[in-house]
Scaffold this motif. Structure first.
Motif, short mmCIF file in Angstrom:
data_model
loop_
_atom_site.label_atom_id
_atom_site.label_comp_id
_atom_site.label_asym_id
_atom_site.label_seq_id
_atom_site.Cartn_x
_atom_site.Cartn_y
_atom_site.Cartn_z
N THR A 68 0.83 -1.20 0.00
CA THR A 68 0.00 0.00 0.00
C THR A 68 0.86 1.25 0.00
OG1 THR A 68 -0.10 -0.03 2.41
CG2 THR A 68 -1.84 -1.19 1.23
N ARG A 69 2.00 1.18 0.69
CA ARG A 69 2.93 2.32 0.76
C ARG A 69 4.30 1.82 0.32
NH1 ARG A 69 2.85 3.23 5.92
NH2 ARG A 69 1.21 4.77 5.88
N ALA A 70 4.92 2.53 -0.61
CA ALA A 70 6.22 2.10 -1.13
C ALA A 70 7.30 3.09 -0.71
CB ALA A 70 6.17 2.01 -2.65
N ALA A 120 2.76 0.57 -10.30
CA ALA A 120 2.22 -0.57 -11.06
C ALA A 120 1.93 -1.75 -10.15
CB ALA A 120 3.21 -0.98 -12.15
N ARG A 121 2.65 -1.87 -9.03
CA ARG A 121 2.41 -2.96 -8.07
C ARG A 121 1.29 -2.62 -7.09
NH1 ARG A 121 8.07 -3.84 -8.65
NH2 ARG A 121 8.54 -2.24 -7.10
N GLY A 122 0.71 -1.45 -7.24
CA GLY A 122 -0.45 -1.13 -6.43
C GLY A 122 -0.22 -0.16 -5.30
N ALA A 123 0.97 0.44 -5.19
CA ALA A 123 1.21 1.39 -4.10
C ALA A 123 0.33 2.63 -4.28
CB ALA A 123 2.68 1.80 -4.07
N ALA A 124 -0.33 3.02 -3.21
CA ALA A 124 -1.15 4.22 -3.25
C ALA A 124 -0.41 5.43 -2.69
CB ALA A 124 -2.44 4.00 -2.47
N GLU A 125 0.70 5.17 -2.02
CA GLU A 125 1.50 6.25 -1.45
C GLU A 125 2.98 5.96 -1.68
OE1 GLU A 125 0.49 8.01 2.47
OE2 GLU A 125 2.51 7.39 3.08
N ILE A 126 3.71 6.96 -2.10
CA ILE A 126 5.15 6.85 -2.29
C ILE A 126 5.83 7.65 -1.17
CG2 ILE A 126 7.11 7.43 -3.78
CD1 ILE A 126 5.40 5.16 -4.88
N VAL A 127 6.80 7.02 -0.51
CA VAL A 127 7.58 7.69 0.53
C VAL A 127 9.03 7.80 0.04
CG1 VAL A 127 8.27 7.68 2.95
CG2 VAL A 127 6.12 6.59 2.28
N LEU A 128 9.50 9.03 -0.10
CA LEU A 128 10.90 9.23 -0.51
C LEU A 128 11.78 9.15 0.73
CD1 LEU A 128 10.68 12.19 -3.07
CD2 LEU A 128 10.43 9.72 -3.45
N THR A 129 12.83 8.33 0.65
CA THR A 129 13.72 8.14 1.78
C THR A 129 15.17 8.38 1.37
OG1 THR A 129 14.16 5.78 1.43
CG2 THR A 129 12.17 6.34 2.63
N LEU A 186 -0.88 9.93 -8.99
CA LEU A 186 -0.32 9.60 -7.67
C LEU A 186 -1.06 10.41 -6.61
CD1 LEU A 186 1.78 8.46 -5.68
CD2 LEU A 186 3.31 10.33 -6.35
N ALA A 187 -1.69 9.70 -5.69
CA ALA A 187 -2.54 10.38 -4.71
C ALA A 187 -1.75 10.98 -3.56
CB ALA A 187 -3.58 9.41 -4.17
N ARG A 188 -0.67 10.27 -3.14
CA ARG A 188 0.00 10.68 -1.92
C ARG A 188 1.51 10.51 -2.06
NH1 ARG A 188 -4.09 9.11 2.77
NH2 ARG A 188 -2.24 8.68 4.00
N LEU A 189 2.23 11.60 -1.80
CA LEU A 189 3.69 11.59 -1.77
C LEU A 189 4.11 12.06 -0.39
CD1 LEU A 189 6.39 11.23 -3.33
CD2 LEU A 189 6.23 13.66 -3.91
N ARG A 190 4.89 11.22 0.30
CA ARG A 190 5.32 11.54 1.66
C ARG A 190 6.85 11.60 1.68
NH1 ARG A 190 2.21 11.27 6.11
NH2 ARG A 190 0.70 9.84 5.15
N LEU A 191 7.38 12.43 2.55
CA LEU A 191 8.83 12.60 2.68
C LEU A 191 9.27 12.07 4.03
CD1 LEU A 191 8.99 16.28 1.38
CD2 LEU A 191 9.35 14.19 0.05
N SER A 192 10.37 11.34 4.05
CA SER A 192 10.92 10.89 5.33
C SER A 192 11.72 12.04 5.95
CB SER A 192 11.76 9.63 5.15
OG SER A 192 12.90 9.90 4.37
N SER A 193 12.55 11.75 6.91
CA SER A 193 13.20 12.78 7.72
C SER A 193 13.94 13.83 6.89
CB SER A 193 14.18 12.11 8.68
OG SER A 193 14.77 13.05 9.53
#
Length: 389
Positions: free
Chosen positions: A111-113, A154-163, A193-200
């Protein structure tokens, strides 16, 4: 039996473990421990994980990689449970695992990549051993990042988290590139892309384009986790950080002015060498002043070869007490924040354990039968065991 990858530590390790799992998909009876060495406690947990893995699978091939396997190489290699080490710098190279160069980089839908876009660090914080384990800062080029994001979507992630180890240093080795440019490229390339999240993030390195995206782009999640480390300027200087308390306060004030619901997280170290009770009080007040609701509290522990290890140390029991007080302060802010979300409709990404996360990264209990990977609107009515429900 299949390959098992045990992950300790940061989100960077989570992203790398997923790729290791993909590369080793054709192997059998293999366990990989992807280790952490950010603190002495993290190394202890690594040793525990190795022993636990060997006890659970006595006949498996057990390999160790990650920062502990780099920084504590001789000690980890000497453990009787360990069959071999894979260098941290080589762990994403299929050849290091005797795997095919064409091996997939992932095998499962999620769900989250987590997409690792940067590795290593060029800074010299006096407490930190990670540059010894990760090496200098290296950025993944825009085209390669876009390919990785495309594969995860393509694998179904709805949110991408950049790390990254030092995410906001992305692009420094690519010329004039900055992280805001990469975020913009991802948003432009994938309008669905619905959701893009950033790590620290290192607040002092947030460029104007990135700050604008965080403040105004709905698809960039309203959740910023700062590599703050301390709330007192003298301790920040002794840590060799490049920001002061006022820089963090000003950044958060700007973000909240533009995006009032943004949630703030931070890393904080308790009991850094020479820390007095007044310094600790400033750490506690930073939790309140910044309204930190996602806190990672690290009791200081001396790491081999670092300048801070040679400074006058704070007593261990004092460090434990101060860490507990910081955690309590964050818990108080978090409880107040969660209470403010009760009755508010939240867009929640459903995960596989019956919970999900709102854009602000509040964890929400979901109705039975909610399909993982879907984004549903939930209006919580109460708080149960720290979760909105």
């Amino acid at each position: 039996m299949s390959v098992e990858v045990v992950t300790l530590g940061c989100r960077m390790n989570l992203a790398e473990s997923e790729r290791i799992r993909g590369m080793l998909a054709g192997e059998t009876d293999t366990v990989v421990v992807n280790s952490c060495a950010v603190t002495a406690e993290a190394v202890r947990h690594t040793r525990q994980a190795i022993r636990k893995a060997r006890k659970a699978r006595p006949d498996a091939r057990l390999l160790v990689t990650g920062c502990a396997a780099e920084i504590e190489r001789e000690a980890i290699a000497a453990m009787p449970e360990v069959d071999g080490l894979v260098a941290n710098a080589a762990k994403l190279d299929p050849r290091a695992w005797n795997a095919s160069a064409s091996a997939p980089t992932s095998t499962s839908a999620h769900t989250r990549a987590f997409v690792a876009v940067q590795n290593g660090c060029d800074h010299a914080c006096t407490f930190c051993v990670i540059p010894q384990g990760r090496g200098p800062s290296r950025s993944i080029g825009v085209a390669d990042v876009l390919r990785a994001v495309e594969a995860d979507l393509a694998r179904g992630a709805a949110e991408i988290v950049l790390t990254g180890v030092d995410l906001t240093s992305w692009g420094h080795d690519l010329g004039e590139e900055r992280l805001g440019r990469l975020v913009t490229a991802i948003l432009d390339a994938f309008p669905t892309l619905a959701r893009l999240r950033l790590s620290s993030l290192d607040g002092i390195e947030i460029d104007p384009v990135l700050e604008e995206r965080i403040a105004h782009e709905p698809r960039v999640m309203p959740h910023v986790h700062l590599s703050l480390q301390h709330g007192h300027d003298l301790i920040l200087k002794r840590m060799k950080r490049r920001h002061l308390r006022g820089d963090a306060v000003a950044l958060v004030e700007r973000l909240r002015a533009s995006r009032p619901g943004i949630a703030i997280g931070a890393d904080l170290i308790a009991g850094f060498p020479t820390e007095t009770s007044d310094h600790h009080a400033a750490n506690l007040s930073a939790v309140r002043d910044l309204a930190i609701v996602h806190g990672h509290i690290f009791p200081y522990s001396p790491r081999p070869g670092t300048p801070a290890a040679r400074m006058p140390q704070v007593e261990h029991e004092t460090i434990r007490t101060r860490a507990a007080e910081l955690r309590a302060a964050v818990a108080q802010e978090r409880a107040r924040w969660l209470a403010g979300l009760v009755g508010t409709p939240l867009s929640v990404l459903a995960e596989r354990d019956g919970t999900g996360h709102s854009p602000e990264f509040a964890r929400v209990r979901l109705p039975t039968g909610t399909r993982p990977g879907t984004i549903v609107t939930i209006t919580p009515t109460r708080i149960e065991e720290g979760l909105l429900a």
